[in-house]
Write an enzyme that holds these catalytic residues in place. Structure first.
Site: not given
Ligand code: BES
Ligand code: ZN
Length: 613
Positions: A283, A307-308, A311, A330, A387, A395
């Protein structure tokens, strides 16, 4: 002179030690943010594809909350050449401290209580975790190299010396120098519709953001407008496909605004990256970064864009104060995403997403263990890589908690509350406790009985799935179940009624297949529905897991190509994990991985290294 230097060094070290004694909100930054905060960042960076190095300077404007003699910044894998103070460029003393596991090295700069800004001259390492330098062969066009950054959660420090925690916000400006046949884009204003002739690009982000939203990408990019405030960037051979897929973006922005208040970032563009991008989407403000694997050709995976976009409120406006509060980013965003989808495509669609969300939650809790602390919404990631906390819990458990709030307070009241929450807390950071206090003050205090109904403690501070978890029902998926049951009872797969099924129906079908499915049954499905030949990444990601379990070797060619091409961790991790369960599977996985690893981003290969070691 020497004695004085020694003295100031000792006091410096003592104060570093003292500040480490207090329990900070954010345990993943080494910066002394309780004393001084960065309010603006000005970057001047040159992009060198031959050496895979960014080099130049970062000028940080300071607000000294307590007048202090030192500024501590986060760095990792950076080489610091020189540090100067204020506009006069007075050279400053600096040291890089010892490497701290996961966090990198503190850059400790001697300043005076009057120092207004510091300029750090530095360059990045070719292995910087945030950066992926792609060879032309890894791009769609195959002619030109490509670079992108991924700063969340704590990787910004591998390309910018900064206060790398989500609790600090700064505005930023940047000048980027690139080869003239490439275009630079950033999470800021200033993205251009065409390449500049001199390879110099200027950017300005006037809304304060946390460091994890700093983003840069450089490549052979083209732009297509989607409406008055949105558009898409991608390589020339991808950009029209992307524009087709994302036609509804303007409608999504309006739907989101109707729900939770004005869009505060002026433009919303999407950058489609090459397939090695390790996430589905990121995002980055004003410019979402997205995987090309959502370009299914039928617009079936656009909830990722919702989703993005969501954010832009949950996360980018009101930001988790630390990675322990990750669910505030999330969980809220999954909830908001599904509300946008409901507004655009109806409740039947969003309820399919909700049912899949519950399935994933159950699977994740089973994975982590129902008593695991990592299944609480409020995490404790001290001495760990943030991480580790970035699981489906934040989520999906987050989503269901907020859905329970909606069901408990009623949609109207809940929506008013959220709208107010985003407005009153815009451009600030939020801890779980502050949110709960806000909830208490605005909604719970009116009716004490609702407190017991919600059972916040079970959601936020207790492991597992609470008993009062909402149970979504999908009529659409009931149709899938009926066909699935018929197949189990003997109707051949080719005679099932799958008319009108979308990607989500198929995903539900695939997720309901038993683990112990016999090889003949799997072959029957493949003959009827051509899963192995699917061009849809979500379907393939699910299908290959069954192929591994049933040892369906015919699919291994396609699976190998998928692993070689896709860099998205969400797909790679389960496939490699499943393969690693048997000796033959693991041997095959290692063979593929050896070839695929150089093409993966560090986010992905760090995870897969752990699985296959
Ligand atoms: N912000 C996240 C991606 C992220 C999370 C990057 C943790 C680094 C550390 C992004 O918004 C996200 O949640 N992406 C998901 C997609 C979503 C539809 C659930 C993905 O990448 O799968
Ligand atoms: Zn996200």
């Amino acid at each position: 002179m020497k004695a004085m230097l020694l003295f100031s060094f000792v006091t410096l070290m003592l104060s570093v030690f003292a500040s480490a004694q207090k329990k900070p909100i954010d345990v993943h930054t080494l910066a002394n943010i309780d004393e001084v905060v960065v309010t603006h960042l000005n970057l001047d960076l040159s992009v060198n594809f031959d050496t895979k190095i960014l080099s130049g300077s970062a000028t940080l404007s300071l607000n000294q909350k307590k007048k202090t003699h030192k500024l501590v910044l986060d760095t990792k894998e950076l080489t610091i050449e020189k540090v100067t103070l204020d506009e006069k460029n007075t050279p400053a003393q600096f040291t890089l401290g010892e490497e701290v596991k996961y966090l990198g090295k503190p850059l400790i700069i001697s300043i005076t209580p009057k120092t207004k800004s510091v300029t750090v001259h530095y360059h990045t390492s070719p292995t910087a975790s945030a950066l992926q330098w792609l060879e032309p062969s890894q791009t769609a066009g195959k002619q030109k190299p490509f670079l992108f950054t991924q700063s969340e959660a704590i990787l910004a420090r591998t390309w910018v010396p900064c206060q790398d925690g989500p609790g600090v916000r700064m505005t930023y400006s940047a000048t980027i120098h690139t080869p003239t046949d490439l275009m630079a884009v950033m999470s800021a204003a200033g993205n251009s519709e065409t390449k500049t002739s001199d390879g110099v690009y200027h950017f300005e982000m006037n809304q304060p953001i946390p460091s994890y939203l700093l983003a840069l990408s450089v490549g052979d990019l083209e732009f297509r407008s989607l409406g008055k405030r949105s558009g898409v960037y991608a390589e020339p051979s991808v950009v029209d496909k992307a524009a087709y897929e994302f036609v509804d973006i303007e409608k999504m922005i309006s739907a989101a605004e109707e729900l939770y208040g004005p869009y505060r970032w002026e433009r919303y563009d999407v950058l489609v990256l090459p397939p090695s991008f390790p996430f589905g989407g990121m995002e980055n403000p004003r410019l979402t970064f997205a995987t090309p694997t959502i370009l299914a050709g039928d617009r079936s995976l656009v909830s990722l864009v919702a989703h993005e976009l969501a954010h832009s409120w949950s996360g980018n406006l009101v930001t988790n104060a630390s990675w322990n509060d990750f669910w505030l980013n999330e969980g809220f965003t999954v909830y908001f995403e599904q509300r946008i989808i409901e507004k655009l495509y109806g409740r039947d669609y969003s309820e399919m997403l909700a049912v899949l969300t519950l399935k994933e939650l159950q699977k994740e809790v089973a994975n982590l263990g129902a008593i695991s602390d990592d299944t609480k919404l409020k995490l404790d990631l001290i001495n760990r890589d943030p991480d580790d906390g970035m699981t489906n819990i934040a989520y999906n458990k987050g989503y269901f908690f907020l859905r329970l709030c909606e069901e408990t307070f009623g949609r109207e009241e809940w929506d008013n509350f959220l709208k107010k929450y985003f407005a009153e807390n815009a451009f600030t950071s939020m801890t779980t406790e502050k949110f709960l206090a806000y909830l208490n003050k605005n909604l719970l205090s009116k009716d004490k009985s609702l407190k017991d109904k919600l059972n916040i403690n079970a959601w936020v501070y207790t492991a597992g799935i609470p008993e009062n978890c909402p149970q979504p029902v999908s009529n659409e998926f009931n149709k899938v179940t009926a066909q699935f049951d018929a197949w189990q009872k003997g109707t051949p797969a080719s005679q099932l009624n799958t008319q009108g099924w979308t990607t989500h129906h198929w995903l539900y079908f695939l997720r309901n297949l038993p683990d112990s499915l016999q090889l003949e049954k799997l072959i029957e499905l493949d003959y009827a529905f051509y899963f192995t030949k699917s061009g849809n990444s979500e379907i393939l990601g699910e299908w290959f897991l069954h192929c591994i379990k049933a040892k369906y070797e015919t699919a291994y060619g396609a699976m190998g190509r998928f692993l070689m091409n896709a860099g998205r961790r969400k797909f790679l991790k389960p496939i490699y994990t499943e393969l690693a369960k048997t000796p033959e599977g693991k041997a095959w996985a290692k063979e593929v991985y050896e070839k695929a690893r150089p093409g993966y981003h560090s986010v992905s290969f760090n995870t897969i290294d752990g699985i296959l070691k």
